[in-house]
Design a protein around this motif. Structure first.
Motif, PDB file in Angstrom:
ATOM      1  N   TYR A 136      68.714   6.231 -39.880  1.00  0.00           N
ATOM      2  CA  TYR A 136      68.742   6.367 -41.328  1.00  0.00           C
ATOM      3  C   TYR A 136      67.875   7.530 -41.806  1.00  0.00           C
ATOM      4  O   TYR A 136      66.788   7.779 -41.281  1.00  0.00           O
ATOM      5  CB  TYR A 136      68.272   5.072 -41.984  1.00  0.00           C
ATOM      6  CG  TYR A 136      69.240   3.931 -41.785  1.00  0.00           C
ATOM      7  CD1 TYR A 136      70.383   3.824 -42.575  1.00  0.00           C
ATOM      8  CD2 TYR A 136      69.033   2.996 -40.776  1.00  0.00           C
ATOM      9  CE1 TYR A 136      71.284   2.786 -42.383  1.00  0.00           C
ATOM     10  CE2 TYR A 136      69.921   1.963 -40.574  1.00  0.00           C
ATOM     11  CZ  TYR A 136      71.058   1.863 -41.380  1.00  0.00           C
ATOM     12  OH  TYR A 136      71.948   0.845 -41.165  1.00  0.00           O
ATOM     13  N   MET A 137      68.358   8.220 -42.822  1.00  0.00           N
ATOM     14  CA  MET A 137      67.587   9.301 -43.433  1.00  0.00           C
ATOM     15  C   MET A 137      66.218   8.771 -43.862  1.00  0.00           C
ATOM     16  O   MET A 137      66.112   7.747 -44.534  1.00  0.00           O
ATOM     17  CB  MET A 137      68.335   9.859 -44.652  1.00  0.00           C
ATOM     18  CG  MET A 137      67.597  10.989 -45.354  1.00  0.00           C
ATOM     19  SD  MET A 137      68.507  11.669 -46.773  1.00  0.00           S
ATOM     20  CE  MET A 137      68.379  10.321 -47.933  1.00  0.00           C
ATOM     21  N   GLY A 138      65.147   9.485 -43.434  1.00  0.00           N
ATOM     22  CA  GLY A 138      63.795   9.131 -43.849  1.00  0.00           C
ATOM     23  C   GLY A 138      63.178   7.955 -43.142  1.00  0.00           C
ATOM     24  O   GLY A 138      62.090   7.504 -43.527  1.00  0.00           O
ATOM     25  N   GLU A 139      63.829   7.404 -42.090  1.00  0.00           N
ATOM     26  CA  GLU A 139      63.250   6.238 -41.438  1.00  0.00           C
ATOM     27  C   GLU A 139      61.963   6.576 -40.669  1.00  0.00           C
ATOM     28  O   GLU A 139      61.111   5.715 -40.462  1.00  0.00           O
ATOM     29  CB  GLU A 139      64.251   5.571 -40.496  1.00  0.00           C
ATOM     30  CG  GLU A 139      64.606   6.347 -39.250  1.00  0.00           C
ATOM     31  CD  GLU A 139      65.571   5.566 -38.350  1.00  0.00           C
ATOM     32  OE1 GLU A 139      66.156   4.580 -38.825  1.00  0.00           O
ATOM     33  OE2 GLU A 139      65.733   5.959 -37.180  1.00  0.00           O
ATOM     34  N   GLU A 140      61.805   7.846 -40.238  1.00  0.00           N
ATOM     35  CA  GLU A 140      60.553   8.246 -39.593  1.00  0.00           C
ATOM     36  C   GLU A 140      59.477   8.490 -40.640  1.00  0.00           C
ATOM     37  O   GLU A 140      58.361   7.972 -40.549  1.00  0.00           O
ATOM     38  CB  GLU A 140      60.759   9.504 -38.754  1.00  0.00           C
ATOM     39  CG  GLU A 140      59.513   9.923 -37.976  1.00  0.00           C
ATOM     40  CD  GLU A 140      59.732  11.159 -37.121  1.00  0.00           C
ATOM     41  OE1 GLU A 140      58.840  11.464 -36.313  1.00  0.00           O
ATOM     42  OE2 GLU A 140      60.785  11.821 -37.251  1.00  0.00           O
ATOM     43  N   PHE A 141      59.791   9.272 -41.668  1.00  0.00           N
ATOM     44  CA  PHE A 141      58.900   9.459 -42.811  1.00  0.00           C
ATOM     45  C   PHE A 141      59.704  10.075 -43.951  1.00  0.00           C
ATOM     46  O   PHE A 141      60.675  10.805 -43.729  1.00  0.00           O
ATOM     47  CB  PHE A 141      57.685  10.339 -42.474  1.00  0.00           C
ATOM     48  CG  PHE A 141      58.004  11.661 -41.832  1.00  0.00           C
ATOM     49  CD1 PHE A 141      58.428  12.743 -42.592  1.00  0.00           C
ATOM     50  CD2 PHE A 141      57.875  11.823 -40.465  1.00  0.00           C
ATOM     51  CE1 PHE A 141      58.713  13.956 -42.003  1.00  0.00           C
ATOM     52  CE2 PHE A 141      58.161  13.035 -39.862  1.00  0.00           C
ATOM     53  CZ  PHE A 141      58.578  14.107 -40.628  1.00  0.00           C
ATOM     54  N   PRO A 142      59.307   9.780 -45.197  1.00  0.00           N
ATOM     55  CA  PRO A 142      60.015  10.336 -46.356  1.00  0.00           C
ATOM     56  C   PRO A 142      59.496  11.726 -46.691  1.00  0.00           C
ATOM     57  O   PRO A 142      58.461  12.169 -46.181  1.00  0.00           O
ATOM     58  CB  PRO A 142      59.677   9.334 -47.466  1.00  0.00           C
ATOM     59  CG  PRO A 142      58.302   8.858 -47.100  1.00  0.00           C
ATOM     60  CD  PRO A 142      58.269   8.806 -45.594  1.00  0.00           C
TER      61      PRO A 142
END
Length: 402
Positions: A136-142
């Motif tokens: 998912y987009m941003g699942e590592e960091f926003p």
């Protein structure tokens, strides 16, 4: 003559502020960050597939547990760099590659090994859950997340992360600039095969150059200065004009007729911060300041010069790079009693023992003479013992690791 702690306090009060520069990412390797870094975009940048397979709607797999298979029409393909730009409709599947963008409408990826293709359709045989194998987009960091901290050293891993989020230049502390002067008419180049009986091969220049580089600083110049006042003044004046943060002199700081560093420093405008410290080795250390430039007059004895560099110059170079320490300080247990019966702080070189499932321990190396280079080569670090103090066997002490 002042104590080691007094000298360190005076030095701390007179340290220049570090300089900050903005560098292209490819030039920032091994530099220290001058500020926290926030990511300008999320990671991952878009929602994608973690596996090769088919992007599907979980709603279309509702009967999979009952029937054991679901047939969907293959409506297109999403490749890495070539996304499927339509919305996935009811009853459709999109062939998808690892890293490819998940098309609108799809919410699950079925691995290729859990499918069978039938002409222009695909038979779904297994799928554990909704959202399977989706990154998912941003699942590592926003976007806006802090990804690196002020003071971190930029290495290969950090460069990879910064490149991935599109940061092409970053603020780092400027490398401290150090001019190195080696005094002593008796010195011969360390590479000379035959030297005069009254000469000594220069070990301070290569040692201190390496120590400066190891501390993350830049050697602006390394000069051999004759033992006369005019030459010493001329070289100090030149060092001031080339933007040196630190002028490092080896030798010439005692009270002999041919010791000119202190007098030369005063003539070019340096103000003495302190001279002579109650320490062993390195008693005649001289430190002065002019504007933002610090001058260290180290003893000419190689071991004394090295120990003064470790205990005084190294913290100064650390401060110019925005940190307190550049080397490790570890707690270790004394293997034998260690006493200081003298009147000066003793920097005792020690050997550190590390055993599995045990605290580190240390013992003084046998040779402690300030003229013996083996006393720093064979040691892993040093402890500072105050006059009249005694460490008992089994007692903890701070060891400054070389």
């Amino acid at each position: 003559m002042i104590s080691v702690n007094e000298a360190l306090h005076i030095l701390k009060e007179n340290l220049p502020h570090p300089r900050i520069v903005q560098l292209p990412l490819q030039d920032a390797f091994s530099r220290r960050l001058a500020d926290d870094l926030l990511s300008p975009e999320p990671s991952p940048r878009y929602t994608s597939s973690a596996m090769d397979g088919f992007a599907v709607r979980w709603a279309d797999l509702g009967n999979l547990e009952e029937t054991g298979q679901v047939l969907l029409k293959i409506a297109g393909e999403s490749q890495a760099g070539l996304p499927y730009c339509k919305t996935v409709a009811e009853g459709e599947a999109i062939r998808i590659s690892t890293g490819a963008m998940l098309p609108d409408g799809a919410d699950t990826v079925v691995r290729v090994e859990d499918t069978e293709e039938v002409q222009d359709s695909v038979l779904i045989l297994r799928c554990k859950k909704r959202g399977q194998d989706v990154r998912y987009m941003g699942e590592e960091f926003p976007a806006g997340a802090r990804i690196l901290h002020k003071g971190q050293v930029i290495k290969a891993r950090q460069i990879a992360l910064l490149s991935a989020v599109g940061l092409s230049s970053i603020p780092v502390y400027a490398q401290p600039r150090v001019s190195l002067f080696i005094t002593g008419t008796e010195l011969a180049h360390h590479g000379d095969g035959k030297i005069k009986p009254y000469q000594v091969r220069d070990s301070n220049a290569p040692m201190l150059q390496s120590a400066i580089l190891e501390a993350g600083a830049e050697v602006v110049e390394c000069l051999h200065v004759r033992d006369d006042l005019d030459s010493t003044i001329a070289q100090m004046t030149e060092a001031l004009s080339n933007g040196s943060d630190i002028i490092l002199c080896s030798g010439g700081v005692s009270v002999g007729r041919h010791d000119h560093v202190k007098a030369a420093a005063e003539q070019v405008g340096f103000k003495e911060l302190f001279w002579k410290i109650r320490q062993k080795p390195g008693k005649p250390l001289y430190v002065a300041k002019r504007d933002r430039t610090l001058l260290f007059g180290l003893p000419g004895n190689p071991v004394s010069a090295f120990m003064c560099f470790q205990n005084f110059v190294m913290p100064s170079l650390a401060a110019l790079q925005g940190v307190e320490l550049l080397k490790t300080v570890t707690s270790a247990v004394a293997e034998v009693p260690v006493a200081n019966t003298g009147k000066r702080t003793d920097f005792i070189r020690v050997d550190i023992t590390n055993e599995p499932n045990a605290a580190p321990s240390f013992r003084p190396i046998d040779r402690q003479g300030s003229h013996m280079l083996t006393s720093i080569v064979e040691a892993d670090g040093y402890i500072a013992i105050e006059p009249g103090c005694c460490l008992q066997a089994g007692e903890l002490a701070d060891v400054f690791v070389f």
